[in-house]
Scaffold this active site. Structure first.
Site, PDB file in Angstrom:
ATOM      1  N   ARG A 177       0.806  -1.223   0.000  1.00 42.37           N
ATOM      2  CA  ARG A 177       0.000   0.000   0.000  1.00 42.37           C
ATOM      3  C   ARG A 177       0.837   1.270   0.000  1.00 42.37           C
ATOM      4  O   ARG A 177       0.292   2.365  -0.164  1.00 42.37           O
ATOM      5  CB  ARG A 177      -0.924   0.000   1.218  1.00 42.37           C
ATOM      6  CG  ARG A 177      -2.067  -0.997   1.101  1.00 42.37           C
ATOM      7  CD  ARG A 177      -2.973  -0.947   2.299  1.00 42.37           C
ATOM      8  NE  ARG A 177      -2.315  -1.424   3.508  1.00 42.37           N
ATOM      9  CZ  ARG A 177      -2.897  -1.524   4.695  1.00 42.37           C
ATOM     10  NH1 ARG A 177      -4.148  -1.130   4.848  1.00 42.37           N
ATOM     11  NH2 ARG A 177      -2.230  -1.995   5.734  1.00 42.37           N
ATOM     12  N   LYS A 218       3.223 -20.078   6.468  1.00 44.08           N
ATOM     13  CA  LYS A 218       2.421 -20.556   7.597  1.00 44.08           C
ATOM     14  C   LYS A 218       2.002 -19.346   8.435  1.00 44.08           C
ATOM     15  O   LYS A 218       2.652 -18.296   8.380  1.00 44.08           O
ATOM     16  CB  LYS A 218       3.219 -21.580   8.413  1.00 44.08           C
ATOM     17  CG  LYS A 218       4.500 -21.039   9.084  1.00 44.08           C
ATOM     18  CD  LYS A 218       4.256 -20.620  10.508  1.00 44.08           C
ATOM     19  CE  LYS A 218       5.506 -20.151  11.180  1.00 44.08           C
ATOM     20  NZ  LYS A 218       5.296 -19.514  12.461  1.00 44.08           N
ATOM     21  N   HIS A 256       9.795 -22.879   6.707  1.00 48.00           N
ATOM     22  CA  HIS A 256      11.212 -22.571   6.494  1.00 48.00           C
ATOM     23  C   HIS A 256      12.141 -23.533   7.229  1.00 48.00           C
ATOM     24  O   HIS A 256      13.310 -23.669   6.869  1.00 48.00           O
ATOM     25  CB  HIS A 256      11.522 -21.121   6.889  1.00 48.00           C
ATOM     26  CG  HIS A 256      11.511 -20.845   8.356  1.00 48.00           C
ATOM     27  ND1 HIS A 256      10.382 -20.434   9.027  1.00 48.00           N
ATOM     28  CD2 HIS A 256      12.490 -20.934   9.297  1.00 48.00           C
ATOM     29  CE1 HIS A 256      10.670 -20.275  10.305  1.00 48.00           C
ATOM     30  NE2 HIS A 256      11.928 -20.570  10.493  1.00 48.00           N
ATOM     31  N   LYS A 278      16.295 -25.774   6.221  1.00 47.54           N
ATOM     32  CA  LYS A 278      17.536 -25.714   6.976  1.00 47.54           C
ATOM     33  C   LYS A 278      18.415 -26.928   6.654  1.00 47.54           C
ATOM     34  O   LYS A 278      17.938 -28.059   6.573  1.00 47.54           O
ATOM     35  CB  LYS A 278      17.247 -25.662   8.481  1.00 47.54           C
ATOM     36  CG  LYS A 278      16.598 -24.353   8.937  1.00 47.54           C
ATOM     37  CD  LYS A 278      16.362 -24.363  10.435  1.00 47.54           C
ATOM     38  CE  LYS A 278      15.750 -23.049  10.909  1.00 47.54           C
ATOM     39  NZ  LYS A 278      16.693 -21.920  10.784  1.00 47.54           N
ATOM     40  N   GLU A 308      12.852 -20.670  22.522  1.00 46.33           N
ATOM     41  CA  GLU A 308      13.302 -19.318  22.192  1.00 46.33           C
ATOM     42  C   GLU A 308      13.563 -18.567  23.484  1.00 46.33           C
ATOM     43  O   GLU A 308      12.821 -18.729  24.466  1.00 46.33           O
ATOM     44  CB  GLU A 308      12.249 -18.582  21.366  1.00 46.33           C
ATOM     45  CG  GLU A 308      12.000 -19.196  19.996  1.00 46.33           C
ATOM     46  CD  GLU A 308      10.975 -18.404  19.208  1.00 46.33           C
ATOM     47  OE1 GLU A 308      11.350 -17.820  18.175  1.00 46.33           O
ATOM     48  OE2 GLU A 308       9.807 -18.353  19.631  1.00 46.33           O
ATOM     49  N   ASP A 325       1.369 -21.541  16.263  1.00 48.31           N
ATOM     50  CA  ASP A 325       2.409 -20.784  15.591  1.00 48.31           C
ATOM     51  C   ASP A 325       3.542 -21.671  15.095  1.00 48.31           C
ATOM     52  O   ASP A 325       4.003 -21.528  13.955  1.00 48.31           O
ATOM     53  CB  ASP A 325       2.958 -19.707  16.533  1.00 48.31           C
ATOM     54  CG  ASP A 325       3.867 -18.716  15.826  1.00 48.31           C
ATOM     55  OD1 ASP A 325       3.655 -18.470  14.622  1.00 48.31           O
ATOM     56  OD2 ASP A 325       4.795 -18.197  16.473  1.00 48.31           O
ATOM     57  N   HIS A 370       6.362 -26.603  12.358  1.00 48.36           N
ATOM     58  CA  HIS A 370       7.774 -26.936  12.514  1.00 48.36           C
ATOM     59  C   HIS A 370       7.987 -28.252  13.261  1.00 48.36           C
ATOM     60  O   HIS A 370       8.695 -29.154  12.800  1.00 48.36           O
ATOM     61  CB  HIS A 370       8.509 -25.826  13.268  1.00 48.36           C
ATOM     62  CG  HIS A 370       8.471 -24.497  12.588  1.00 48.36           C
ATOM     63  ND1 HIS A 370       8.292 -24.350  11.234  1.00 48.36           N
ATOM     64  CD2 HIS A 370       8.621 -23.237  13.075  1.00 48.36           C
ATOM     65  CE1 HIS A 370       8.326 -23.067  10.920  1.00 48.36           C
ATOM     66  NE2 HIS A 370       8.519 -22.379  12.020  1.00 48.36           N
ATOM     67  N   LYS A 421       8.501 -19.711  24.571  1.00 45.56           N
ATOM     68  CA  LYS A 421       9.228 -18.449  24.582  1.00 45.56           C
ATOM     69  C   LYS A 421       9.735 -18.179  25.995  1.00 45.56           C
ATOM     70  O   LYS A 421       9.239 -18.734  26.970  1.00 45.56           O
ATOM     71  CB  LYS A 421       8.331 -17.305  24.108  1.00 45.56           C
ATOM     72  CG  LYS A 421       7.945 -17.430  22.634  1.00 45.56           C
ATOM     73  CD  LYS A 421       7.207 -16.212  22.146  1.00 45.56           C
ATOM     74  CE  LYS A 421       6.912 -16.314  20.648  1.00 45.56           C
ATOM     75  NZ  LYS A 421       8.145 -16.306  19.828  1.00 45.56           N
TER      76      LYS A 421
END
Length: 515
Positions: free
Chosen positions: A69, A176, A206, A210, A244, A263, A268, A366
């Site tokens: 945009r 995803k 992704h 790897k 993480e 998520d 994954h 996390k």
């Protein structure tokens, strides 16, 4: 159009040994990125395109078209690409590479509902076909929320942007999450499949790009020493961890209400499970590889006593890297009453002959003590130890640990005698690290995956059937958690998760690894 039979040099040894030295170079084409001003595009996609160009993987007849945009001209977008590349590219910046890439950079300003914007996009692609020789070969990368897929598909159809003309191809790339449950995943697929055929749809996970994930296949099937032990006769349990050390940062608008299970676990971690547990394929062509993964996912389920076989948590205030950090409910943009989980752990059983009786424990969170992703096969103890009990006090469990990130490599943990006059057995590690064993640097996952899209090579992209099977595994767990009146159990930032997760695995006689 017919699909290429040549798969990448890792997964399918080519007939002519000399061909292994030949790089895979994409043919003339245009890559259109919707949502090109987002973080994913800035940090990953545009640098990956440059890195491919730097390595000579893109043809002179390549074009990059951004759609967003912003009220930009071509040169404004080119400057954004330039800045992103200089900040985030893996390979050194070279002016001659940039100048060649710059010639094919275009920008289209507009919204997904704007007919004028898509008319301009069509005119831009027609111009590139004529001037750059892209030949009507177009890949549409949807780096946008799933809610935007429908409007984009309608506009592509309305303006004839995906029509076949001879030998040209059109492909769509989807990031995803692939829906938020089974029903939404099916609805999303209906939207996409109304315009693109199955072989033209590339669902990007992704993690599958790897090098270390692909090395799991090499470790298993290129070596005789591991595969005979890769079953329930020798393996006691498997732990798959994706931890993480960061919080949600500025992603509250996306993450709150979604949670870490949707998520990353649905995609994954379940893909890592499928690769670790699958049977040996006949070869590594896309159909064979996907068939074996699908069999595993179809046989997998979470035991129905979800109070005992699952755990969820939410990080509270604590210390991370020597700094005091806020809890999830104090993060900007998070509902103070949110029941979104930032820690998720589930036990998955696989009902087949190889893995019957071997639990797979998946854990992701996390605000863990460190960032790490690994797959750990933990082996059973010997049926008899001809040592005094005191000799093996420090002997742990044999384990084969595949480190996905960081410090990519493989560790084998086993018992060895401590030097001295006494028979004392202690756990030691034998370690293989990519950094110390290879001079070649690994390409980023998005480099590999974008190139595979442009080449039309699909082994590393999940099928819709895999997506649906993954949701079938996790939907009952998510429904159970949604029915609970209380918030997820709190765990202090910088720790290894809530007590309920440790209790979950302890009931089976195991303990979580501390990577």
């Amino acid at each position: 159009m017919a699909q290429r039979n040549v798969i990448d040099d890792f997964t399918n040894p080519l007939r002519d040994p000399e061909d292994r030295r030949l790089p895979r170079i994409a043919g003339p084409c245009a890559l259109v990125i919707f949502g090109v001003t987002g973080d994913l595009s800035r940090k990953k996609l545009m640098p990956a395109v440059y890195d491919l160009a730097h390595r000579g993987m893109l043809p002179p007849g390549f074009a990059l078209v951004g759609f967003a945009r912003r009220d930009w001209e071509d040169q404004d977008f080119a400057q954004q690409v330039h800045d992103s590349v200089k900040e985030n590219a893996r390979t050194p910046f070279r002016e001659d590479v940039w100048e060649q890439l710059l010639e094919g950079i275009r920008f289209v300003s507009g919204t997904f509902e704007s007919d004028d914007a898509f008319l301009k996009l069509k005119a831009t692609l027609d111009e590139l076909d004529n001037e750059r020789g892209t030949g009507g070969n177009h890949a549409f990368y949807l780096s946008i929320p799933p809610s935007g897929f429908g409007p984009v598909m309608q506009q592509l159809r309305k303006h004839g942007l995906t029509e076949d003309h001879g030998d040209n191809w059109n492909r769509v790339v989807i990031e995803k999450p692939f829906g938020h449950d089974l029903q939404s995943a099916r609805e999303l697929d209906q939207v996409v499949s109304a315009l693109f055929r199955p072989h033209e749809v590339f669902r990007i996970d992704h993690y599958l790009g790897k090098e270390t994930v692909q090395n799991m296949l090499a470790l298993r099937f290129a070596n005789q020493m591991f595969e005979p032990l890769w079953n329930n006769h020798y393996v006691s349990h498997v732990q798959i961890t994706m931890a993480e050390d960061i919080g949600i940062g500025s992603r509250a608008g996306y993450f709150d209400g979604i949670g870490i299970t949707r998520d990353v676990m649905q995609n994954h971690l379940l893909q890592l499970l499928a690769l670790a547990a699958m049977e040996e394929p006949t070869n590594f062509e896309a159909g064979q590889l996907r068939a074996e993964k699908t069999k595993v996912l179809a046989a997998a389920h979470v035991p129905v006593d979800y109070a005992r076989s699952t755990a969820r948590g939410q990080y509270a205030a604590g210390w991370q890297g020597g700094q005091e950090v806020a809890g999830y409910l104090q993060e900007q943009g998070v509902d103070p009453g949110s029941r979104t989980e930032t820690f998720s752990a589930v036990r998955v059983d696989i009902d087949n002959r190889r893995w019957a009786g071997v639990p797979f424990y998946l854990r992701t969170a996390k605000r863990m003590p460190r960032r790490v992703t690994e797959v750990a096969l933990n082996f059973k103890k010997p049926p008899h130890l001809p040592f005094a009990q005191t000799d093996t006090v420090e002997l742990g469990t044999n384990a084969l640990v595949m480190r996905i990130q960081p410090d990519e490599g493989v560790t084998l943990r086993f018992g060895a005698k401590v030097p001295g006059t006494q028979m004392e057995i202690r756990e030691v590690s034998m370690d293989f690290g990519y950094g110390g064993s290879f001079t070649e640097s690994s390409p980023e996952a998005y480099e590999r995956l974008i190139l595979d899209v442009l080449l039309g090579e699909p082994p590393l992209f999940p099928l819709q059937e895999e997506v649906e099977l993954s949701w079938k595994i996790l939907d009952p767990v998510l429904d159970y958690w949604a029915s609970l009146p209380e918030q997820p159990e709190q765990y202090a930032a910088g720790t290894w998760g809530p007590k309920s997760a440790h209790d979950m695995i302890a009931r089976d006689g195991f303990a979580w690894r501390r990577p």
